[in-house]
Design an enzyme around this catalytic site. Structure first.
Site, PDB file in Angstrom:
ATOM      1  N   SER A   7       0.829  -1.201   0.000  1.00 36.99           N
ATOM      2  CA  SER A   7       0.000   0.000   0.000  1.00 36.99           C
ATOM      3  C   SER A   7       0.868   1.257   0.000  1.00 36.99           C
ATOM      4  O   SER A   7       1.740   1.407  -0.846  1.00 36.99           O
ATOM      5  CB  SER A   7      -0.959  -0.050   1.195  1.00 36.99           C
ATOM      6  OG  SER A   7      -1.959   0.923   1.091  1.00 36.99           O
ATOM      7  N   ASP A  51      -8.374  -5.980  -5.435  1.00 37.01           N
ATOM      8  CA  ASP A  51      -8.228  -4.736  -4.685  1.00 37.01           C
ATOM      9  C   ASP A  51      -8.853  -3.572  -5.449  1.00 37.01           C
ATOM     10  O   ASP A  51      -8.736  -3.491  -6.672  1.00 37.01           O
ATOM     11  CB  ASP A  51      -6.745  -4.452  -4.454  1.00 37.01           C
ATOM     12  CG  ASP A  51      -6.499  -3.232  -3.582  1.00 37.01           C
ATOM     13  OD1 ASP A  51      -7.394  -2.884  -2.779  1.00 37.01           O
ATOM     14  OD2 ASP A  51      -5.416  -2.632  -3.691  1.00 37.01           O
ATOM     15  N   HIS A  87      -6.105  -6.311  -1.463  1.00 40.72           N
ATOM     16  CA  HIS A  87      -5.043  -5.412  -1.024  1.00 40.72           C
ATOM     17  C   HIS A  87      -3.986  -6.137  -0.198  1.00 40.72           C
ATOM     18  O   HIS A  87      -2.799  -5.862  -0.309  1.00 40.72           O
ATOM     19  CB  HIS A  87      -5.674  -4.285  -0.200  1.00 40.72           C
ATOM     20  CG  HIS A  87      -4.813  -3.079  -0.035  1.00 40.72           C
ATOM     21  ND1 HIS A  87      -4.403  -2.313  -1.086  1.00 40.72           N
ATOM     22  CD2 HIS A  87      -4.280  -2.508   1.089  1.00 40.72           C
ATOM     23  CE1 HIS A  87      -3.671  -1.305  -0.646  1.00 40.72           C
ATOM     24  NE2 HIS A  87      -3.564  -1.413   0.669  1.00 40.72           N
TER      25      HIS A  87
END
Length: 426
Positions: free
Chosen positions: A163, A348, A405
């Site tokens: 991320s 994601d 994610h």
């Protein structure tokens, strides 16, 4: 007689290695030997690291590589989300995790930027204000860590992240490489690998509307409304109105929530209840677990209270959050011998795969043609298709199936393949 002497020498050498291991390690929380400490990276700014020595059956910890893990947010703690929700040896139920990284290698969790997790600042003036400062703070920490753990100076080092950590990691790797070139740090940095990274905010955010339309998450009206707000974000970025772009991004998140309801941005296929509240790396259960168990085990009860996510870290970075870092990835590929990898869970939304593919396709570096000419290949685990990979010019891209994610959490088999590809666990 000579054979006996050689055997004795070998046994003594193994014993000395074990003594070195035992001297450096401590008992922390969970299985295996550990070590942890604070490093004052700037006056009043304190980063925290937590080292998990590998639990692999080896005569020395240093037979296995060292992997650094950086979490996203910015402001989400590696020591919490990373260690206990994704890749550490046990989960927040206190149960062993079947697929954990420590069983293969040494893992160094770093709460970064300062103010995240166990890390803290003496005043608001010490919070990081840009990605460069975050990177330099991490280099200072590693310089201290490698001096206090000199055995790791000769061990292959890899930086993995997720991320917003995927934006921090490339610049950290670049600055660490430069510090190594100047003789300021001794290490064996080999690769930097970023998962579902927020490296090009414009590409990420412009991918939202078409991605959701194709998945059936929104209809054409939703597509048009989201596209309109995302286009305004793009305009603000290109005109340099970065502060307004941050606000526009928040508006976009709220608009998406209004259109699609209680939806998990981090995995479009998660089944959720109307009362569920899914947030990245935070929640009362994780906080209670860390404060009631880990803080006590590490004897940190007199330190700043552990936070799952420190909003002040995000706020102090301000407009730097929406700046791209593609040029840093390019520098890594053009100016260093490091391998660079990107992996992306295709379910994601928050850092959607189409946006990642778009900035990679536009990125230019000296070895790009090798990557362009490479054929994308499937990769499997025990005969099951887990994703696709494309490699060339010192760069690798992995499309991971059945994952959002948090790839390690959603598809540990695919993540194990990626880990082996870069570290070979040795």
């Amino acid at each position: 007689m000579q054979l006996k002497n050689n055997n004795a020498i070998t046994a003594y050498a193994v014993f000395l290695l074990q003594l070195i291991n035992w001297a450096a390690a401590r008992r922390g929380f969970g299985p295996g030997e550990q070590d942890w400490n604070y490093v004052e990276v700037r006056k009043g700014a304190h980063l925290f690291y937590w080292l998990h020595y590998t639990t692999a059956n080896v005569s020395s910890f240093y037979e296995r590589p060292l992997v650094i893990w950086l979490q996203g947010g910015p402001g989400v703690a590696s020591t919490g989300c990373g260690c206990f929700e994704q890749l550490g040896p046990i989960d927040i139920e206190g149960q062993p995790r079947a697929s954990n990284w420590v069983q293969h290698m040494n893992v160094l969790f770093i709460d970064s930027p300062v103010g995240t997790g166990f890390s803290y600042v003496d005043s608001y003036n010490e919070y990081a204000v840009n990605n460069k400062q975050i990177a330099l703070d991490l280099v200072t920490l590693m310089s201290d860590f490698l001096r206090s753990h000199p055995e790791f100076q000769r061990v292959p080092l890899h930086i993995f992240s997720e991320s917003y950590g995927g934006k921090m990691a490339p610049e950290f790797a670049l600055e660490l490489h430069l510090a190594q070139q100047r003789g300021e740090v001794q290490c064996q940095l080999k690769s930097v690998v970023v998962g579902n990274p927020f490296i090009s905010p414009v590409d990420t955010i412009l991918s939202y509307a078409p991605y959701m339309l194709q998945l059936g998450i929104v209809d054409h009206d939703g597509f048009k409304n989201i596209s309109r707000v995302a286009s305004e974000f793009s305009r603000l970025i290109y005109t340099g109105e970065l502060g307004m772009a941050v606000i526009q991004n928040i508006k976009l998140q709220h608009l998406i929530e209004q259109i699609i309801g209680n939806f998990v941005f981090y995995n479009t296929q998660w089944r959720t209840h109307e009362d569920d509240d899914h947030r990245y790396g935070e929640g009362p259960k994780l906080s209670e677990f860390m404060i009631n168990n880990v803080t006590k085990a590490l004897n940190l009860t007199d330190m700043t209270k552990w936070e799952a996510r420190n909003v002040a870290v995000y706020d102090e970075l301000g407009s730097d959050i929406v700046k791209p870092a593609v040029h840093i990835v390019t520098r890594l590929l053009d100016e260093t011998p490091l391998r660079v990898g990107v992996y992306s869970g295709v379910l994601d939304l928050i850092c959607a795969t189409p946006g990642t593919v778009n900035w990679i396709n536009r990125m230019s570096w000296r070895g790009k043609q090798k990557y362009v000419d490479a054929i994308r290949q499937p990769f499997r685990s025990d005969g099951y298709l887990e994703g696709y990979e494309k490699q060339g010019g010192n760069f690798s891209m992995f499309w991971v199936l059945r994952a959002g994610h948090m790839v390690q959490q959603d598809n540990p088999a695919a993540m194990s393949h990626i880990l082996r590809e870069f570290t070979n666990y040795g």
